[in-house]
Write an enzyme that holds these catalytic residues in place. Structure first.
Site, mmCIF file in Angstrom:
data_model
loop_
_atom_site.group_PDB
_atom_site.id
_atom_site.type_symbol
_atom_site.label_atom_id
_atom_site.label_comp_id
_atom_site.label_asym_id
_atom_site.label_seq_id
_atom_site.Cartn_x
_atom_site.Cartn_y
_atom_site.Cartn_z
ATOM 1 N N PHE A 139 84.786 -32.302 -25.988
ATOM 2 C CA PHE A 139 84.347 -32.325 -24.604
ATOM 3 C C PHE A 139 83.414 -33.527 -24.440
ATOM 4 O O PHE A 139 82.572 -33.781 -25.307
ATOM 5 C CB PHE A 139 83.611 -31.021 -24.265
ATOM 6 C CG PHE A 139 83.278 -30.871 -22.810
ATOM 7 C CD1 PHE A 139 84.257 -30.490 -21.910
ATOM 8 C CD2 PHE A 139 82.003 -31.114 -22.347
ATOM 9 C CE1 PHE A 139 83.961 -30.345 -20.556
ATOM 10 C CE2 PHE A 139 81.694 -30.979 -21.002
ATOM 11 C CZ PHE A 139 82.676 -30.598 -20.107
ATOM 12 N N ASP A 208 80.264 -26.621 -32.071
ATOM 13 C CA ASP A 208 80.170 -26.288 -30.658
ATOM 14 C C ASP A 208 81.101 -25.107 -30.416
ATOM 15 O O ASP A 208 82.317 -25.217 -30.595
ATOM 16 C CB ASP A 208 80.589 -27.496 -29.813
ATOM 17 C CG ASP A 208 80.467 -27.255 -28.310
ATOM 18 O OD1 ASP A 208 80.634 -26.101 -27.885
ATOM 19 O OD2 ASP A 208 80.235 -28.221 -27.569
ATOM 20 N N TYR A 233 78.192 -19.209 -20.073
ATOM 21 C CA TYR A 233 78.778 -18.920 -18.763
ATOM 22 C C TYR A 233 80.296 -18.816 -18.793
ATOM 23 O O TYR A 233 80.914 -18.587 -17.757
ATOM 24 C CB TYR A 233 78.348 -19.966 -17.727
ATOM 25 C CG TYR A 233 78.484 -21.411 -18.154
ATOM 26 C CD1 TYR A 233 79.700 -22.059 -18.158
ATOM 27 C CD2 TYR A 233 77.358 -22.121 -18.553
ATOM 28 C CE1 TYR A 233 79.815 -23.376 -18.550
ATOM 29 C CE2 TYR A 233 77.456 -23.451 -18.944
ATOM 30 C CZ TYR A 233 78.688 -24.076 -18.944
ATOM 31 O OH TYR A 233 78.798 -25.386 -19.344
ATOM 32 N N LYS A 234 80.907 -18.944 -19.955
ATOM 33 C CA LYS A 234 82.359 -18.791 -20.057
ATOM 34 C C LYS A 234 82.685 -17.353 -20.456
ATOM 35 O O LYS A 234 82.586 -16.442 -19.646
ATOM 36 C CB LYS A 234 82.918 -19.809 -21.040
ATOM 37 C CG LYS A 234 82.638 -21.269 -20.644
ATOM 38 C CD LYS A 234 83.266 -22.238 -21.628
ATOM 39 C CE LYS A 234 82.811 -23.670 -21.416
ATOM 40 N NZ LYS A 234 83.181 -24.216 -20.098
ATOM 41 N N ARG A 382 95.337 -25.327 -17.004
ATOM 42 C CA ARG A 382 94.663 -24.482 -17.989
ATOM 43 C C ARG A 382 94.536 -23.057 -17.456
ATOM 44 O O ARG A 382 94.133 -22.843 -16.315
ATOM 45 C CB ARG A 382 93.254 -24.992 -18.313
ATOM 46 C CG ARG A 382 93.193 -26.289 -19.064
ATOM 47 C CD ARG A 382 91.809 -26.494 -19.677
ATOM 48 N NE ARG A 382 90.720 -26.088 -18.792
ATOM 49 C CZ ARG A 382 89.453 -25.995 -19.179
ATOM 50 N NH1 ARG A 382 89.113 -26.256 -20.422
ATOM 51 N NH2 ARG A 382 88.511 -25.636 -18.305
#
Length: 409
Positions: A139, A208, A233-234, A382
């Site tokens: 990312f 990560d 938050y995922k 996605r």
């Protein structure tokens, strides 16, 4: 009802996690066209709202802040929240208590972990180790932070794919920053094997976990990971911008030298001393005043995990993604999409990425019909599968609408 609809109903009937769905605020049939009743497949970007959060946040605002005010630092446990909530996250990533501190953003924690990793190597006499390896498919923010950390520490940065890491390791390698799951493709990388290879080369491993924590077993302690970071938050459903976390393995904590020594990580934070002395344990990963409102919203969100095992989540995740691929094959016109996500379970996270030439327009049309995924430039659709609230009927419906949209174009 189609054969796949019947199969979805059977799978939902046997779903051991089905009751967890009621712990979330989700769309109803009336919110969208009945054919696509609020199918939310973007939990890999932002998790759904746990039903307990609004009431808990109201209490924090009205009573703890509004009435108790400054007393809440002690009486409401604000001061100890970063470690307390870290201990709630720990079992979800395979860590014992006392090794995770919550606070700051993922980017800030990547910086702390990576510079801290370099300093760990230097502290143990790592002369000549002047190179940092970073996941070339990472990312973007991890790459930006890694480049800055390399400049600040006088190291060379080299980008390699996770598969190239074992061959790239050398006696020059100080630290390696890797993503557990590729955010574009959903590919799950070999955390145990790569961590072992990094250690064998005398380097420090930083992981990560943004796209794996809460979706699959991680095993930080079991596999001897040195340092790790992740967002909340995922798949942890902490809310937009909820604080991230930092994992520092227990035996490294007394040597972890954070590049951001703030008053909150001082051994005597209220001593207001001009010289910095780090706190003991994982507290030295703190920096400034905790972001209490979002942190306590996260704490409430973690209640949805009560009685839920990560193993059960992983089993359902694989079943959901398998079924989605089956439905895509049945409903989508041949040649319109190509799956970028590995078929093998040991290489798959909890999302499916489909390459589609007109992906941006397709996703827009899907969202209009109530199927929410996301689009990554230039051509990737996605779909994230959060087993706590996504069911098999959702999956069948999403694939069917995708097929309809692609057939109409």
């Amino acid at each position: 009802m189609s054969e796949l609809s019947f199969k979805a109903a059977e799978l939902d009937a046997g779903d051991q996690l089905a009751e967890v769905r009621s712990r979330f605020v989700l769309d109803t049939v009336s919110d969208h066209a009945a054919d696509a009743a609020g199918v939310y497949l973007d939990g890999n970007s932002l998790g759904a709202l746990p039903a307990a959060v609004p009431g808990r946040v109201e209490d924090v605002v009205r009573r703890q802040w509004g009435e108790l005010r400054i007393r809440s630092w002690d009486e409401s446990g604000w001061w100890t929240a970063p470690e307390r909530i870290g201990d709630r996250i720990a079992p979800l990533v395979g860590a014992a208590a006392g090794q995770i501190v919550v606070g700051d953003s993922t980017s800030v924690n990547v910086f702390k972990a990576l510079v801290g990793a370099v300093r760990l190597v230097e502290e143990r006499g790592g002369d000549g180790r002047d190179e940092i390896l970073v996941d070339a498919t990472t990312f973007p923010t991890d790459g930006y932070i890694a480049e800055s950390a390399a400049r600040l520490t006088g190291h060379t940065l080299r980008a390699v794919t996770p598969g190239e890491v074992p061959a790239a390791l050398s006696d020059r390698t100080a630290a390696v920053l890797l993503n557990h799951v590729d955010y574009r493709t959903g590919r799950l990388h070999d955390l145990p094997g790569l961590t072992s290879a990094v250690h064998a080369a005398g380097a420090v491993a930083v992981w990560d976990l943004c796209h794996s924590a809460g979706a699959l077993p991680v095993g930080l302690d079991e596999h001897g990971v040195d340092l790790a970071v992740g967002c909340t938050y995922k798949y942890l459903n902490g809310g937009p911008g909820s604080p991230a976390y930092l994992y520092v393995r227990g035996d490294l904590q007394d040597r972890f030298d954070s590049p951001l020594p703030g008053w909150n990580s001082h051994a005597e934070p209220f001593g207001m001393r001009p010289a910095y002395t780090p706190a003991e344990g994982v507290r030295r990963g703190r920096v400034g005043t905790p972001d209490i409102l979002s942190m306590l919203a996260l704490e409430a969100a973690l209640d949805v995990w009560d009685g839920v095992s990560v193993a059960a989540v992983r089993a359902k995740s694989l079943a959901l993604t398998d079924f989605f691929l089956e439905c895509v094959e049945a409903y989508v016109p041949e040649g319109r999409v190509e799956s970028l996500t590995p078929v093998r379970h040991e290489e798959r996270g909890s999302q499916i990425a489909l390459r589609c030439s007109d992906a941006g327009d397709v996703m827009r049309l899907l969202i209009e019909r109530g199927v929410v995924g996301d689009f990554r430039r230039p051509d990737v659709l996605r779909f994230g599968f959060t087993p706590l609230y996504v069911g098999f009927a959702d999956v069948e419906r999403a694939a069917r609408v995708l097929g309809d949209v692609l057939a109409s174009r």
